[in-house]
Structure formats: structure tokens, C-alpha cells
Design an enzyme around this catalytic site. Structure first.
Site, mmCIF file in Angstrom:
data_model
loop_
_atom_site.group_PDB
_atom_site.id
_atom_site.type_symbol
_atom_site.label_atom_id
_atom_site.label_comp_id
_atom_site.label_asym_id
_atom_site.label_seq_id
_atom_site.Cartn_x
_atom_site.Cartn_y
_atom_site.Cartn_z
ATOM 1 N N GLU A 174 32.589 -13.160 12.244
ATOM 2 C CA GLU A 174 31.858 -11.921 12.569
ATOM 3 C C GLU A 174 31.406 -11.895 14.039
ATOM 4 O OE1 GLU A 174 29.365 -10.220 9.470
ATOM 5 O OE2 GLU A 174 30.063 -11.742 8.078
ATOM 6 N N ASP B 4 27.080 -3.413 2.467
ATOM 7 C CA ASP B 4 27.272 -4.735 3.063
ATOM 8 C C ASP B 4 25.897 -5.415 3.187
ATOM 9 O OD1 ASP B 4 28.399 -6.960 4.218
ATOM 10 O OD2 ASP B 4 29.551 -5.882 5.720
HETATM 11 C C1 BGC Z 1 30.332 -9.145 5.876
HETATM 12 C C2 BGC Z 1 31.198 -8.847 4.681
HETATM 13 C C3 BGC Z 1 30.946 -9.840 3.578
HETATM 14 C C4 BGC Z 1 29.471 -9.865 3.251
HETATM 15 C C5 BGC Z 1 29.117 -10.830 2.152
HETATM 16 C C6 BGC Z 1 28.900 -9.354 5.494
HETATM 17 O O1 BGC Z 1 28.175 -9.792 6.587
HETATM 18 O O2 BGC Z 1 30.425 -8.080 6.794
HETATM 19 O O3 BGC Z 1 32.549 -8.862 5.073
HETATM 20 O O4 BGC Z 1 31.717 -9.507 2.471
HETATM 21 O O5 BGC Z 1 28.753 -10.227 4.405
HETATM 22 O O6 BGC Z 1 29.203 -12.138 2.566
HETATM 23 C C1 BGC Z 2 25.739 -14.660 5.291
HETATM 24 C C2 BGC Z 2 27.041 -13.939 5.401
HETATM 25 C C3 BGC Z 2 26.774 -12.612 5.976
HETATM 26 C C4 BGC Z 2 25.982 -12.716 7.271
HETATM 27 C C5 BGC Z 2 25.659 -11.375 7.818
HETATM 28 C C6 BGC Z 2 25.060 -14.727 6.625
HETATM 29 O O1 BGC Z 2 23.866 -15.431 6.542
HETATM 30 O O2 BGC Z 2 25.969 -15.923 4.780
HETATM 31 O O3 BGC Z 2 27.648 -13.791 4.174
HETATM 32 O O4 BGC Z 2 27.989 -12.006 6.188
HETATM 33 O O5 BGC Z 2 24.818 -13.465 7.112
HETATM 34 O O6 BGC Z 2 24.835 -11.413 8.911
#
Ligand code: BGC
Ligand code: BGC
Length: 613
Positions: A504, A291
Site C-alpha cells: 500500500e 475498506d
Molecule cells: C486494503 C484492502 C484490504 C483491507 C483488509 C485495506 O487497507 O486497502 O485491499 O483488503 O485493508 O486488509
Molecule cells: C492492516 C491492513 C490494512 C492497513 C490499512 C493495517 O494495519 O493490517 O490490513 O490494510 O492497516 O491502513
């Protein structure tokens, strides 16, 4: 005696030669041949996945023979129309075409409820709503439509389905979870995999699925995002593993590791769960991707992070940082952290192999897994987007599928005196609440931007207010005031309220009570004398007690997406309610976590609850 043994030996040898499997599997031949031609640098390149926003110079794709590019939730391209996305992916692919071996890039994107980064794409309900349909055929159909839209932009990989089993509504990702029930999650997750991959990855409209986040993401203590999943192995397997077992049966081609910790070890470094369980015990043949900057959270410096995760079984590493972040130190809750870039990853991985800290066999296994998937996808013949599929983005056909999903996801929690369906001979129906005319609130997080936003976040689609205007019979007036001040004299007041978009950790909450402002609108509606129907837009069950009392009818609509029409269709009675709760509905905060099979299970509404006409 000697003569005999010679004959026997000759016989054995002969049998061996005759029975030796002649390798005529074209995929194996192709991949083995490719691997044998690759330098260590080229192999490491295949294992490197760089976020689009990290590049300063796309020539780095050629220079480092990068294998994959992703767009994270916040990665902007300037033209977000379908054609704009298609142009960017076509353009990027040409850089891979300049490399020595011309291995195509695999593009990955979070198409988690439709192709949700594309303006004009159809936005489907988030998983929690799909979970309430309890309808695998429909989930498969929605994934199929989404796959067509993704492939239309020249992208062939979605970071979906999320098979998290959310066990605590405080968690900000509860809406990404089909259900608290592992069996339902497994069934619907597998249906989504089937829909994305279409039984044949090489088809032009198939996309690679990425079942995520392995594992235990929905089971953290207090519902903290990226937290600790404090359960024994038996419970971990019982609750959080079934989704992967089923997805692997449907041949999910990739799996994303999870940020959470289990048994004191971050999942990204857990060799037992990544290699022994997933690859060996369950026979997962695809590749594991890390991830977003998640390996950086492993103990030790970046070089040791890489050593730990690749040796644990990680095949592709997701890296959000590039030249702009080089040497940048970020202050975090855990002290200052130096940002790690794709240059660092490539450099350290090479060193680790040369120092024999990562065996070459592990690198070859990772690259073989990635090349197998690229071969299966027929990526070598999909170097540009498909025009016919591009034209399907936002099509009526896809909107109709999304509407069906919305209709089936609605859960009727209360319907006193048969308030619903709304009578078609009503003189006036009033709509109120922050969500009534707000497509951004309907869609929630992961819509155009990472966090989503209120208001006109996407083109196309229908707000709930517009849907009522579309569906109202002649002679029925539809009016609107956000605060319900104009409800007086209407037959019905439909109050659409709930959560504002988040994603998130930004959605982690200690208090899930419906806001005072929202309750006030419901009170004003009630005082107007109209029959009050509350439509709740939310990513999880909220604490609704007083609102539920005030309302004559109460509908949980979750985060339905762009097709608000589905809500009007059911409220007008053109379709019946079918949705049944996929998460238990708590009475108050002190009752959370509350899940089916608990001792003394006594929520406000039990799992599977749902009224109909
Ligand atoms: C998330 C994932 C996601 C990835 C890419 C991460 O922060 O936990 O679910 O696929 O970012 O955007
Ligand atoms: C990204 C997301 C990712 C996240 C994780 C963001 O800046 O755009 O895709 O899941 O950071 O912290």
C-alpha cells in the site's frame, strides 16, 4: 354493462391469482423468513465486520450478533500453521452458534497471491506477474488452488481479485494490478472470480470473491495511494469500470469500495457510483463492503460517516478498532482523529435508524444481500474447516500450478548473443544479488505480514538459488556470493536484484531507479568476465537503463512468490519464455505516467513486449 365489468374484473382477479408467482424459491423463503425474525440490533450485527485483533473478548460476537470477522494484513494469530488457522476459525464460529438465530460468521482474509497469511501455503506471483502471462485459464487455475487452501482453513471469503488498473508506477499497489490495460484486467479479474467461486459457491472448496477497490484506485494523480482520481466520468468508466462489469458477469458475490476520491467525493460516500451505477445500472446482486476504517475518512463525525455511507449503498462496514482503541486520539497529517470502534458503529447506526436518517428499507436491503451470500455459500452447513482441503495447503499439486504461473510470467527484455538459455554444459554458474537466496523478496508485500519482509518469511517453497542447485546438471557447479565477489571464473553470473517488500502507501515512490548497491553488484559481475544475466524482482517496472546496458540478458521476474523453481526452469531452457509486458516500461521518471494509447507513446518497452528463445 355492469354485468360485463363484473365478469371482466373477476377474470382479471382470477388471472392474477393463478399467475401470481408462488414463492417457491427456497433461498428467498429462507432469507425473508430470517429477516422477519431479526431485531434491528441483529440486522446491524450482520452489517458489522470486525477485525480479529480488535476483540478483547470474543463473547462480543454473541453479544452483538456480529456477522463477519476479518484478518487484516497485520492481524496476528499465535499459531500461523494451516492447522492453527483452522482451529481459530472453528473456535470463532462457535460464538456465532451461541446467538439466537445462529447465523454463521463470514470470515474474510486477504488471500491476494495464494493463502498468504498461512505459513506453508503456496505463494503465487502477485497480479502484475500474472498479468504478463495474459493467460485467463491459468489465472483461473491459480485462484482455484488458492480457494482450496482458503477453504481448508475454514475461511470462505478472500479480498481478491484486485482489478485496479494501475496507470502510474509511483503507486505502491502497482503490483496488485494485472495491467494498465482495462481489457486485460477485466479478462483476468473475471478468470480469478471464476476460479475462486467455482461456478457454485455452495461447493465446499469455493470461496466468495471480493472484487476491489471500486473504483479508480489505480488512477490517482501522481500514483498517490488513496488519492484523487482526477478524470472525467467517461474516462473513469472506460478505464476503471470494465473490471467490475466482467466480474459481475461472473457473479462476483462482493465488491470492496475504494479509499480514493473522485469528483471531489470519497468513493465510500458516492451514492451515484455505489448504488446507481453498481447496483442499479450493472445489476450487482451481491454486497458492498467498505475498506479498512475507510468510512472514517468521510467528512463529518463518525455518526454522519455512517449515515452517508450506508445511504450511499454500503452494506457491510469493515471496522479495525475495538475496546482497546476506545477514546484513543491519533495524530495524523490531517490533525487529531478519534478512533472509532465497533461499539460506536453499532450504537450510532441504531440511533440513525431510530431517527429515520437511515431508512429501514436500506438496512433490510443490506442484510438481505449479506444473507443471500451466506445462503449461497451454504455457510450454515460449513461450520468447521474441511480436513481434506486442509491437507492440500502447500501441496505439490498447488506448487506445480504456481510454478507454471512463474514460468509464464517471466518477461525476457534483452538476450544479446543468445546468452540465454544457460548452457547445460556450463562448468560453473554463479548467483549473486540480494534476491538470489531470499524467498521474502520473491514474495513481496502481503506475505505473512502486511508489508512482507526479506529473508525466510515462509516455510516451503524454493529460492532462486535453491532452484538452480536443483536443476543444475551433474558437472555444473552452482556458487553464490551476495556481492558477486566470487563470480570470477564462472561461465555465468545470475544477478537477482530489485525491490524490498512493501504494501500500500508504504510503496509509493518518487524515485524508481534500481539502487546503486544493486547496480554495483551487476558491475562486479560484469568485471568478472562471466556472462551476466540480471533477474529483476520488483512490483513494477523500475528505471533500469544502466543495468540493462551492462547485462547480457535481462529478465523481469516481478514478485514470483514461493516457487523460485519456475525461474530456473525457464533460464535453463526447459521451458520457453511466454510472458509479455502488461505495463509499459518507462525510460525515466519524467516519462511516468506512460500508458498504451498515449499520444507520442514511446516507452523503453511497449506493452506486450517480450522476447523468447
Ligand atoms: C486494503 C484492502 C484490504 C483491507 C483488509 C485495506 O487497507 O486497502 O485491499 O483488503 O485493508 O486488509
Ligand atoms: C492492516 C491492513 C490494512 C492497513 C490499512 C493495517 O494495519 O493490517 O490490513 O490494510 O492497516 O491502513
Amino acid at each position: 354493462m355492469k354485468k360485463y365489468s363484473v365478469t371482466i374484473l373477476t377474470l382479471i382477479l382470477l388471472t392474477l391469482v393463478i399467475c401470481a408467482p408462488l414463492n417457491n424459491n427456497p433461498k428467498e423463503i429462507f432469507v425473508d423468513d430470517m429477516l422477519s425474525k431479526m431485531t434491528l440490533e441483529e440486522k446491524i450485527g450482520q452489517m458489522t465486520q470486525v477485525d480479529y485483533s480488535a476483540f478483547e473478548d470474543f463473547n462480543d460476537i454473541e453479544k452483538y450478533a456480529i456477522g463477519s470477522v476479518l484478518w487484516g494484513g497485520g492481524s496476528e494469530i499465535s499459531d500461523i500453521t494451516p492447522q492453527g488457522w483452522a482451529n481459530v476459525s472453528d473456535q470463532l464460529q462457535t460464538y456465532a452458534g451461541k446467538t439466537r438465530l445462529k447465523i454463521p460468521l463470514l470470515f474474510g482474509i486477504d488471500a491476494v497471491h495464494g493463502h498468504n497469511n498461512v505459513d506453508g501455503a503456496v505463494i503465487f506471483p502477485h497480479n502484475i506477474g500474472l498479468g504478463c502471462t495474459q493467460n485467463p485459464e491459468l489465472i483461473e487455475k491459480s485462484a482455484r488452488a488458492t480457494a482450496e487452501e482458503i477453504a481448508g482453513t475454514g475461511i470462505h471469503w478472500t479480498f481478491a481479485p484486485c482489478v485496479a488498473v494501475a496507470r502510474n508506477e509511483r503507486w505502491g499497489r502497482t503490483y496488485e494490478s494485472f495491467s494498465e490495460d482495462p481489457e486485460l484486467v477485466a479478462k483476468l479479474g473475471a478468470a480469478a472470480v471464476k476460479g475462486f467461486e467455482n461456478g457454485n459457491l455452495s461447493a465446499k472448496d469455493a470461496v466468495l470473491s471480493c472484487t476491489k477497490h471500486y473504483m479508480g484506485d489505480g488512477g490517482t494523480t501522481n500514483g498517490k495511494d488513496q488519492g484523487h482520481t482526477e478524470v472525467d466520468e467517461e474516462t473513469l468508466r472506460k478505464i476503471h469500470l470494465p473490471g467490475y462489469i466482467q466480474a459481475i458477469k461472473e457473479n462476483t458475490g462482493s465488491i470492496m469500495a475504494s479509499y480514493n476520491t473522485w469528483d471531489g467525493i470519497k468513493m465510500h460516500g458516492n451514492k451515484y457510483l455505489l448504488t446507481d451505477v453498481l447496483k442499479n445500472e450493472l445489476g450487482f446482486k451481491g454486497f458492498i463492503v467498505s475498506d479498512w476504517a475507510a468510512i472514517d475518512q468521510l467528512p463529518g463525525d463518525y455518526k454522519s460517516d455512517i449515515e452517508i455511507c450506508i445511504n450511499a449503498g454500503m452494506d457491510m462496514i469493515m471496522i479495525p478498532n475495538g475496546p482497546r482503541e476506545q477514546g484513543v486520539v491519533e495524530e495524523t497529517d490531517n490533525g487529531p482523529i478519534t478512533k472509532n470502534t465497533y461499539f460506536d458503529f453499532i450504537k450510532y447506526t441504531k440511533e440513525l435508524v431510530e431517527e429515520n436518517k437511515i431508512p429501514m428499507s436500506r438496512i433490510d436491503d443490506a442484510v438481505t444481500r449479506i444473507l443471500n451470500v451466506k445462503y449461497d455459500l451454504d455457510l450454515f452447513n460449513k461450520l468447521t474447516h474441511d480436513k481434506e482441503l486442509l491437507s492440500k495447503i502447500g501441496s505439490k499439486e498447488h506448487r506445480d500450478i504456481a510454478k507454471e504461473c512463474v514460468r509464464e510470467s517471466l518477461v525476457l527484455l534483452k538476450n544479446e548473443n543468445n546468452t540465454l538459455p544457460v548452457s547445460k554444459s556450463a562448468k560453473r554458474i554463479h548467483l549473486a544479488g540480494t534476491g538470489a537466496d531470499n524467498i521474502g523478496m520473491q514474495c513481496g508485500g502481503w506475505t505473512i505480514s502486511w508489508q512482507g519482509e526479506v529473508g525466510d518469511v515462509i516455510s516451503g517453497g524454493t529460492t532462486i538459488l535453491d532452484a538452480f542447485k536443483n536443476s543444475a546438471p551433474e558437472g555444473t557447479e552452482i556458487t553464490y556470493s551476495e556481492d558477486a565477489s566470487n563470480a570470477h571464473g564462472a561461465d555465468y553470473c545470475i544477478v537477482v536484484v530489485g525491490e524490498k517488500p512493501y504494501a500500500e502507501m508504504f510503496g509509493d515512490r518518487e524515485n524508481l531507479a534500481l539502487s546503486e548497491d544493486d547496480i554495483n553488484v551487476i558491475k562486479i559481475a560484469k568485471d568478472s568476465g562471466a556472462k551476466v544475466i540480471v533477474v529483476l524482482l520488483s512490483g513494477r517496472p523500475l528505471i533500469i537503463n544502466s543495468a540493462l546496458e551492462l547485462a547480457d540478458a535481462f529478465v523481469a521476474a516481478w514478485l514470483p512468490g514461493s516457487e523460485g523453481q519456475g525461474v530456473a526452469d525457464v533460464l535453463f531452457g526447459d521451458y520457453n519464455f511466454k510472458g509479455r509486458l502488461s505495463h509499459s516500461w518507462p525510460k525515466d521518471m519524467s516519462q511516468i505516467p506512460v500508458n498504451k494509447d498515449d499520444e507520442n507513446y514511446d516507452p523503453l518497452f511497449k506493452i506486450n513486449y517480450g522476447l523468447c528463445y
